[in-house]
Design a protein around this motif. Structure first.
Motif, PDB file in Angstrom:
ATOM      1  N   ALA A  46       0.837  -1.212   0.000  1.00 37.56           N
ATOM      2  CA  ALA A  46       0.000   0.000   0.000  1.00 37.56           C
ATOM      3  C   ALA A  46       0.871   1.261   0.000  1.00 37.56           C
ATOM      4  CB  ALA A  46      -0.944  -0.004   1.203  1.00 37.56           C
ATOM      5  N   ARG A  47       1.949   1.246   0.759  1.00 31.29           N
ATOM      6  CA  ARG A  47       2.853   2.402   0.815  1.00 31.29           C
ATOM      7  C   ARG A  47       3.588   2.606  -0.503  1.00 31.29           C
ATOM      8  NH1 ARG A  47       5.142   0.405   6.290  1.00 31.29           N
ATOM      9  NH2 ARG A  47       3.921   1.606   7.777  1.00 31.29           N
ATOM     10  N   SER A  48       3.968   1.496  -1.124  1.00 36.58           N
ATOM     11  CA  SER A  48       4.833   1.550  -2.310  1.00 36.58           C
ATOM     12  C   SER A  48       4.069   1.695  -3.624  1.00 36.58           C
ATOM     13  CB  SER A  48       5.691   0.289  -2.383  1.00 36.58           C
ATOM     14  OG  SER A  48       6.480   0.152  -1.232  1.00 36.58           O
ATOM     15  N   GLY A  49       2.800   1.403  -3.633  1.00 36.67           N
ATOM     16  CA  GLY A  49       2.037   1.440  -4.883  1.00 36.67           C
ATOM     17  C   GLY A  49       2.052   0.081  -5.545  1.00 36.67           C
ATOM     18  N   THR A  50       2.906  -0.096  -6.524  1.00 35.70           N
ATOM     19  CA  THR A  50       3.066  -1.399  -7.188  1.00 35.70           C
ATOM     20  C   THR A  50       4.555  -1.743  -7.231  1.00 35.70           C
ATOM     21  OG1 THR A  50       3.056  -0.290  -9.337  1.00 35.70           O
ATOM     22  CG2 THR A  50       0.982  -1.280  -8.634  1.00 35.70           C
ATOM     23  N   PRO A  51       5.094  -2.175  -6.104  1.00 38.50           N
ATOM     24  CA  PRO A  51       6.531  -2.464  -6.069  1.00 38.50           C
ATOM     25  C   PRO A  51       6.877  -3.733  -6.842  1.00 38.50           C
ATOM     26  CG  PRO A  51       5.505  -3.187  -4.043  1.00 38.50           C
ATOM     27  CD  PRO A  51       4.442  -2.476  -4.834  1.00 38.50           C
ATOM     28  N   SER A  52       8.096  -3.758  -7.349  1.00 41.29           N
ATOM     29  CA  SER A  52       8.612  -4.997  -7.922  1.00 41.29           C
ATOM     30  C   SER A  52       8.888  -5.962  -6.777  1.00 41.29           C
ATOM     31  CB  SER A  52       9.906  -4.726  -8.696  1.00 41.29           C
ATOM     32  OG  SER A  52      10.951  -4.394  -7.790  1.00 41.29           O
ATOM     33  N   MET A  53       9.055  -7.224  -7.116  1.00 39.81           N
ATOM     34  CA  MET A  53       9.359  -8.214  -6.078  1.00 39.81           C
ATOM     35  C   MET A  53      10.670  -7.853  -5.369  1.00 39.81           C
ATOM     36  SD  MET A  53       6.890 -10.283  -5.917  1.00 39.81           S
ATOM     37  CE  MET A  53       5.684  -9.189  -6.593  1.00 39.81           C
ATOM     38  N   GLY A  54      11.653  -7.370  -6.115  1.00 40.73           N
ATOM     39  CA  GLY A  54      12.924  -6.975  -5.508  1.00 40.73           C
ATOM     40  C   GLY A  54      12.771  -5.800  -4.561  1.00 40.73           C
ATOM     41  N   GLU A  55      11.991  -4.798  -4.985  1.00 44.71           N
ATOM     42  CA  GLU A  55      11.757  -3.635  -4.119  1.00 44.71           C
ATOM     43  C   GLU A  55      11.017  -4.037  -2.851  1.00 44.71           C
ATOM     44  OE1 GLU A  55      11.353  -0.258  -7.653  1.00 44.71           O
ATOM     45  OE2 GLU A  55       9.578  -1.343  -6.969  1.00 44.71           O
ATOM     46  N   LEU A  56      10.020  -4.894  -3.009  1.00 38.89           N
ATOM     47  CA  LEU A  56       9.244  -5.332  -1.849  1.00 38.89           C
ATOM     48  C   LEU A  56      10.106  -6.156  -0.899  1.00 38.89           C
ATOM     49  CD1 LEU A  56       6.484  -5.306  -0.490  1.00 38.89           C
ATOM     50  CD2 LEU A  56       5.842  -7.263  -1.920  1.00 38.89           C
ATOM     51  N   ALA A  57      10.889  -7.066  -1.452  1.00 38.27           N
ATOM     52  CA  ALA A  57      11.784  -7.884  -0.622  1.00 38.27           C
ATOM     53  C   ALA A  57      12.778  -7.000   0.125  1.00 38.27           C
ATOM     54  CB  ALA A  57      12.516  -8.908  -1.487  1.00 38.27           C
ATOM     55  N   ASP A  58      13.360  -6.027  -0.576  1.00 37.23           N
ATOM     56  CA  ASP A  58      14.325  -5.119   0.069  1.00 37.23           C
ATOM     57  C   ASP A  58      13.669  -4.316   1.188  1.00 37.23           C
ATOM     58  OD1 ASP A  58      16.317  -6.003  -1.631  1.00 37.23           O
ATOM     59  OD2 ASP A  58      16.272  -4.212  -2.915  1.00 37.23           O
ATOM     60  N   ALA A  59      12.473  -3.794   0.929  1.00 32.05           N
ATOM     61  CA  ALA A  59      11.778  -2.970   1.928  1.00 32.05           C
ATOM     62  C   ALA A  59      11.441  -3.780   3.175  1.00 32.05           C
ATOM     63  CB  ALA A  59      10.509  -2.369   1.334  1.00 32.05           C
ATOM     64  N   LEU A  60      11.154  -5.075   2.995  1.00 31.04           N
ATOM     65  CA  LEU A  60      10.783  -5.939   4.118  1.00 31.04           C
ATOM     66  C   LEU A  60      11.979  -6.694   4.702  1.00 31.04           C
ATOM     67  CD1 LEU A  60       7.502  -7.346   2.538  1.00 31.04           C
ATOM     68  CD2 LEU A  60       7.651  -5.772   4.483  1.00 31.04           C
ATOM     69  N   VAL A  61      13.151  -6.497   4.122  1.00 33.96           N
ATOM     70  CA  VAL A  61      14.376  -7.195   4.515  1.00 33.96           C
ATOM     71  C   VAL A  61      14.137  -8.711   4.479  1.00 33.96           C
ATOM     72  CG1 VAL A  61      16.317  -7.254   6.132  1.00 33.96           C
ATOM     73  CG2 VAL A  61      14.909  -5.203   6.012  1.00 33.96           C
ATOM     74  N   ASP A  63      14.525 -12.259   1.719  1.00 34.57           N
ATOM     75  CA  ASP A  63      15.017 -12.714   0.432  1.00 34.57           C
ATOM     76  C   ASP A  63      13.802 -13.043  -0.437  1.00 34.57           C
ATOM     77  OD1 ASP A  63      14.351 -15.629   0.642  1.00 34.57           O
ATOM     78  OD2 ASP A  63      15.877 -15.586   2.222  1.00 34.57           O
ATOM     79  N   ARG A  64      14.010 -13.123  -1.733  1.00 31.88           N
ATOM     80  CA  ARG A  64      12.882 -13.268  -2.654  1.00 31.88           C
ATOM     81  C   ARG A  64      12.115 -14.568  -2.467  1.00 31.88           C
ATOM     82  NH1 ARG A  64      13.865 -10.184  -8.269  1.00 31.88           N
ATOM     83  NH2 ARG A  64      15.138  -8.509  -7.453  1.00 31.88           N
ATOM     84  N   SER A  65      12.808 -15.633  -2.099  1.00 30.18           N
ATOM     85  CA  SER A  65      12.087 -16.902  -1.905  1.00 30.18           C
ATOM     86  C   SER A  65      11.179 -16.821  -0.676  1.00 30.18           C
ATOM     87  CB  SER A  65      13.055 -18.084  -1.802  1.00 30.18           C
ATOM     88  OG  SER A  65      13.911 -17.940  -0.693  1.00 30.18           O
ATOM     89  N   ALA A  66      11.633 -16.171   0.387  1.00 30.99           N
ATOM     90  CA  ALA A  66      10.784 -15.990   1.580  1.00 30.99           C
ATOM     91  C   ALA A  66       9.602 -15.090   1.247  1.00 30.99           C
ATOM     92  CB  ALA A  66      11.596 -15.403   2.734  1.00 30.99           C
ATOM     93  N   LEU A  67       9.839 -14.060   0.438  1.00 29.11           N
ATOM     94  CA  LEU A  67       8.745 -13.188   0.023  1.00 29.11           C
ATOM     95  C   LEU A  67       7.720 -13.972  -0.787  1.00 29.11           C
ATOM     96  CD1 LEU A  67       7.364 -10.445  -0.261  1.00 29.11           C
ATOM     97  CD2 LEU A  67       8.830 -10.025  -2.264  1.00 29.11           C
ATOM     98  N   ALA A  68       8.188 -14.772  -1.741  1.00 31.75           N
ATOM     99  CA  ALA A  68       7.269 -15.571  -2.567  1.00 31.75           C
ATOM    100  C   ALA A  68       6.442 -16.508  -1.690  1.00 31.75           C
ATOM    101  CB  ALA A  68       8.052 -16.369  -3.607  1.00 31.75           C
ATOM    102  N   HIS A  69       7.078 -17.126  -0.712  1.00 37.87           N
ATOM    103  CA  HIS A  69       6.379 -18.020   0.216  1.00 37.87           C
ATOM    104  C   HIS A  69       5.298 -17.272   0.998  1.00 37.87           C
ATOM    105  CE1 HIS A  69       5.812 -21.245   3.149  1.00 37.87           C
ATOM    106  NE2 HIS A  69       5.952 -20.328   4.087  1.00 37.87           N
TER     107      HIS A  69
END
Length: 153
Positions: A46-61, A63-69
């Motif tokens: 919601a804060r970022s608008g439409t973040p890429s997976m990399g941007e979202l993963a970075d913002a949440l600290v 890794d991409r596999s944990a984000l995907a999960h």
């Protein structure tokens, strides 16, 4: 082998505290069906608008596999969609759906109540100081300092 004293390990102490606080916040969020980790993802999108997976993963600290999960149940429940980036067909973007926005709105008073209880129990000033310290620990500046300290050892 010398076994360290209980409570001496910063990493373990942080993990234990994080698990406890997450359990407490999760209990408050139960009526809306979100866990604190899921709410954090929705809030960051919601804060970022439409973040890429990399941007979202970075913002949440994360890794991409944990984000995907962590995104899978949110997608399954129709709260988040992932779409192909129109500017880069190889990249995917996270989009909060109307249902995701509604769930976030529903969670807000529950989170506010948890936040109030945390600050009542821990102290407003202590909570502010804690957030400042934790923001530093999550920063690239701390990572660089930690890495320099390790290299200088």
């Amino acid at each position: 082998m010398k076994i360290p004293e209980p409570g001496r390990c910063n990493g373990l102490s942080l993990r234990k505290a994080t698990r406890r606080v997450s359990q407490l916040y999760d209990a408050f969020l139960t009526p809306c069906g979100l866990r604190s980790t899921q709410r954090s993802i929705l809030l960051q999108i919601a804060r970022s608008g439409t973040p890429s997976m990399g941007e979202l993963a970075d913002a949440l600290v994360l890794d991409r596999s944990a984000l995907a999960h962590n995104l899978k149940p949110l997608e399954r429940d129709g709260l988040v969609e992932t779409i192909i980036d129109p500017d880069d067909g190889r990249a995917r973007l996270a989009v909060l759906t109307d249902a995701g926005r509604a769930k976030l709105v529903q969670s807000m008073p529950l989170w506010e109540n948890a936040q109030h209880c945390f600050e009542k129990a821990f102290g407003v000033r202590n909570a502010e100081a804690l957030r400042t310290s934790l923001a530093f620990l999550a920063s690239d500046k701390f990572t660089r300092a930690f890495t320099r300290a390790e290299a200088a050892r």
